[in-house]
Design a protein around this motif. Structure first.
Motif, short mmCIF file in Angstrom:
data_model
loop_
_atom_site.label_atom_id
_atom_site.label_comp_id
_atom_site.label_asym_id
_atom_site.label_seq_id
_atom_site.Cartn_x
_atom_site.Cartn_y
_atom_site.Cartn_z
N VAL A 12 42.31 32.44 39.65
CA VAL A 12 41.41 31.96 40.69
C VAL A 12 40.69 30.75 40.13
O VAL A 12 40.12 30.82 39.04
CB VAL A 12 40.37 33.03 41.10
CG1 VAL A 12 39.41 32.49 42.14
CG2 VAL A 12 41.05 34.30 41.58
N LYS A 13 40.72 29.66 40.84
CA LYS A 13 40.03 28.45 40.38
C LYS A 13 38.51 28.65 40.48
O LYS A 13 38.01 29.31 41.39
CB LYS A 13 40.44 27.24 41.21
CG LYS A 13 41.84 26.77 40.88
CD LYS A 13 42.11 25.44 41.54
CE LYS A 13 43.45 24.91 41.09
NZ LYS A 13 43.71 23.58 41.61
N THR A 14 37.81 28.07 39.54
CA THR A 14 36.36 28.17 39.49
C THR A 14 35.70 27.35 40.60
O THR A 14 34.75 27.80 41.24
CB THR A 14 35.84 27.66 38.13
OG1 THR A 14 36.50 28.38 37.10
CG2 THR A 14 34.36 27.85 38.01
N GLN A 15 36.20 26.13 40.79
CA GLN A 15 35.60 25.24 41.79
C GLN A 15 35.67 25.91 43.15
O GLN A 15 36.69 26.42 43.56
CB GLN A 15 36.33 23.89 41.81
CG GLN A 15 35.54 22.79 42.44
CD GLN A 15 34.26 22.48 41.68
OE1 GLN A 15 34.21 22.57 40.46
NE2 GLN A 15 33.22 22.15 42.40
N GLY A 16 34.53 25.92 43.85
CA GLY A 16 34.48 26.56 45.15
C GLY A 16 33.86 27.93 45.13
O GLY A 16 33.70 28.58 46.17
N LEU A 17 33.50 28.44 43.94
CA LEU A 17 32.82 29.72 43.84
C LEU A 17 31.44 29.62 44.48
O LEU A 17 30.67 28.72 44.16
CB LEU A 17 32.67 30.12 42.36
CG LEU A 17 31.75 31.30 42.04
CD1 LEU A 17 32.30 32.60 42.62
CD2 LEU A 17 31.56 31.44 40.55
N PRO A 103 14.29 44.49 42.72
CA PRO A 103 15.71 44.10 42.77
C PRO A 103 16.01 43.10 43.88
O PRO A 103 15.37 43.11 44.94
CB PRO A 103 16.43 45.43 43.03
CG PRO A 103 15.41 46.29 43.70
CD PRO A 103 14.09 45.87 43.15
N ARG A 104 16.96 42.25 43.61
CA ARG A 104 17.50 41.32 44.60
C ARG A 104 19.00 41.56 44.68
O ARG A 104 19.62 42.04 43.73
CB ARG A 104 17.25 39.86 44.19
CG ARG A 104 15.81 39.42 44.01
CD ARG A 104 14.98 39.62 45.26
NE ARG A 104 13.70 38.93 45.26
CZ ARG A 104 12.61 39.33 44.64
NH1 ARG A 104 12.61 40.40 43.90
NH2 ARG A 104 11.47 38.65 44.75
N ALA A 105 19.57 41.21 45.81
CA ALA A 105 21.02 41.29 45.98
C ALA A 105 21.64 40.00 45.44
O ALA A 105 21.10 38.91 45.67
CB ALA A 105 21.37 41.48 47.45
N PHE A 106 22.74 40.14 44.76
CA PHE A 106 23.51 39.00 44.28
C PHE A 106 24.90 39.11 44.87
O PHE A 106 25.45 40.21 44.99
CB PHE A 106 23.60 39.01 42.74
CG PHE A 106 22.30 38.71 42.08
CD1 PHE A 106 22.01 37.43 41.64
CD2 PHE A 106 21.35 39.70 41.89
CE1 PHE A 106 20.80 37.14 41.03
CE2 PHE A 106 20.14 39.43 41.29
CZ PHE A 106 19.86 38.15 40.85
N LYS A 107 25.44 37.98 45.27
CA LYS A 107 26.81 37.99 45.78
C LYS A 107 27.55 36.76 45.30
O LYS A 107 26.98 35.68 45.16
CB LYS A 107 26.86 38.12 47.30
CG LYS A 107 26.39 36.93 48.07
CD LYS A 107 26.56 37.16 49.58
CE LYS A 107 26.08 35.97 50.38
NZ LYS A 107 26.31 36.15 51.80
N SER A 108 28.82 36.98 45.02
CA SER A 108 29.70 35.88 44.66
C SER A 108 30.93 35.97 45.54
O SER A 108 31.43 37.06 45.82
CB SER A 108 30.09 35.94 43.18
OG SER A 108 30.76 37.14 42.91
N THR A 109 31.39 34.82 45.97
CA THR A 109 32.62 34.75 46.76
C THR A 109 33.49 33.67 46.12
O THR A 109 33.10 32.51 46.03
CB THR A 109 32.32 34.38 48.23
OG1 THR A 109 31.35 35.29 48.75
CG2 THR A 109 33.59 34.46 49.06
N PHE A 110 34.66 34.11 45.67
CA PHE A 110 35.58 33.19 45.01
C PHE A 110 36.41 32.44 46.05
O PHE A 110 36.51 32.84 47.20
CB PHE A 110 36.48 33.95 44.04
CG PHE A 110 35.69 34.61 42.93
CD1 PHE A 110 35.42 33.92 41.77
CD2 PHE A 110 35.23 35.91 43.07
CE1 PHE A 110 34.68 34.52 40.75
CE2 PHE A 110 34.50 36.52 42.06
CZ PHE A 110 34.23 35.82 40.90
N LYS A 111 37.01 31.37 45.60
CA LYS A 111 37.79 30.51 46.50
C LYS A 111 38.93 31.24 47.20
O LYS A 111 39.28 30.91 48.33
CB LYS A 111 38.34 29.31 45.72
CG LYS A 111 38.90 28.23 46.59
CD LYS A 111 39.17 26.98 45.82
CE LYS A 111 39.61 25.90 46.80
NZ LYS A 111 39.45 24.58 46.27
N ASP A 112 39.47 32.29 46.57
CA ASP A 112 40.56 33.04 47.18
C ASP A 112 40.07 34.11 48.16
O ASP A 112 40.86 34.87 48.71
CB ASP A 112 41.46 33.67 46.12
CG ASP A 112 40.78 34.78 45.33
OD1 ASP A 112 39.56 35.01 45.51
OD2 ASP A 112 41.47 35.42 44.51
#
Length: 155
Positions: A12-17, A103-112
Motif C-alpha cells: 500500500v503506498k503511503t501517499q494518500g493516507l 480518550p479521542r478516536a483516531f482513524k486512518s484510511t489508506f489509499k487502497d
C-alpha cells in the motif's frame, strides 16, 4: 522484447493516507456523529506499534513442561511525528487531549480503502528544532481498548 510482467509484491503506498483525530472525547471510535480534525497536513510519519499480551502460566501437576495461555490483548501505542504547527486544529486537539486525559478516536484510511480506528490517550508531545530546518513535533498515544481494522467495500 519480452513483455513486462506485473509485480507480485503486495503493498500500500503511503501517499494518500488520511489520518484524523476526533475533536471531542468519546468512548466509541466508530460513532457516526464524531467530527474529526485532519492530521495528514502536518504528520509525516505515523507509527502503530502493537503491544504484547501477558503470558499466564497454567502449568499443573500433570504437565510435562511449563504451559501457558495469553491474557488480554494490549494494543500498544501510536506515535506521530511531523511538522510542529501550534495553531493547527488537529495538533490543538492532541494537546487538549494530553491536558484533559480523555480518550479521542483516531482513524486512518489508506489509499487502497483499508483502515483502522481506535481510542487513544495522548500521553506526551514534544517539539524540537535545529538550524536550517523546520520545527518538528511528536505526539505519543496509548491505545485503550480494541483496534478495528476495516477492508474496502467491494464495487
Amino acid at each position: 522484447m519480452a513483455a513486462q510482467t506485473p509485480t507480485k509484491a503486495k503493498f500500500v503506498k503511503t501517499q494518500g493516507l488520511a489520518l484524523a483525530v476526533s475533536k471531542a472525547t468519546t468512548q466509541d471510535p466508530t460513532a457516526v456523529d464524531l467530527e474529526f480534525a485532519n492530521l495528514s497536513v502536518t504528520i509525516k510519519q505515523p507509527q502503530f506499534q502493537g503491544g504484547q499480551s501477558d503470558e499466564i502460566e497454567v502449568t499443573t501437576l500433570a504437565s510435562e513442561a511449563k504451559e501457558y495461555t495469553v491474557g488480554l490483548a494490549d494494543n500498544g501505542t501510536f506515535s506521530m511525528s511531523g511538522n510542529w504547527k501550534a495553531d493547527d486544529e488537529a495538533q490543538t486537539v492532541l494537546r487538549d487531549a494530553r491536558d484533559d486525559g480523555e480518550p479521542r478516536a483516531f482513524k486512518s484510511t489508506f489509499k487502497d480503502g483499508t483502515g483502522c480506528t481506535f481510542l487513544g490517550l495522548v500521553t506526551q508531545y514534544t517539539w524540537d528544532a535545529a538550524p536550517n530546518g523546520t520545527v518538528n513535533g511528536t505526539f505519543n498515544v496509548r491505545i485503550t481498548g480494541s483496534v478495528k481494522f476495516t477492508m474496502p467495500v467491494a464495487p
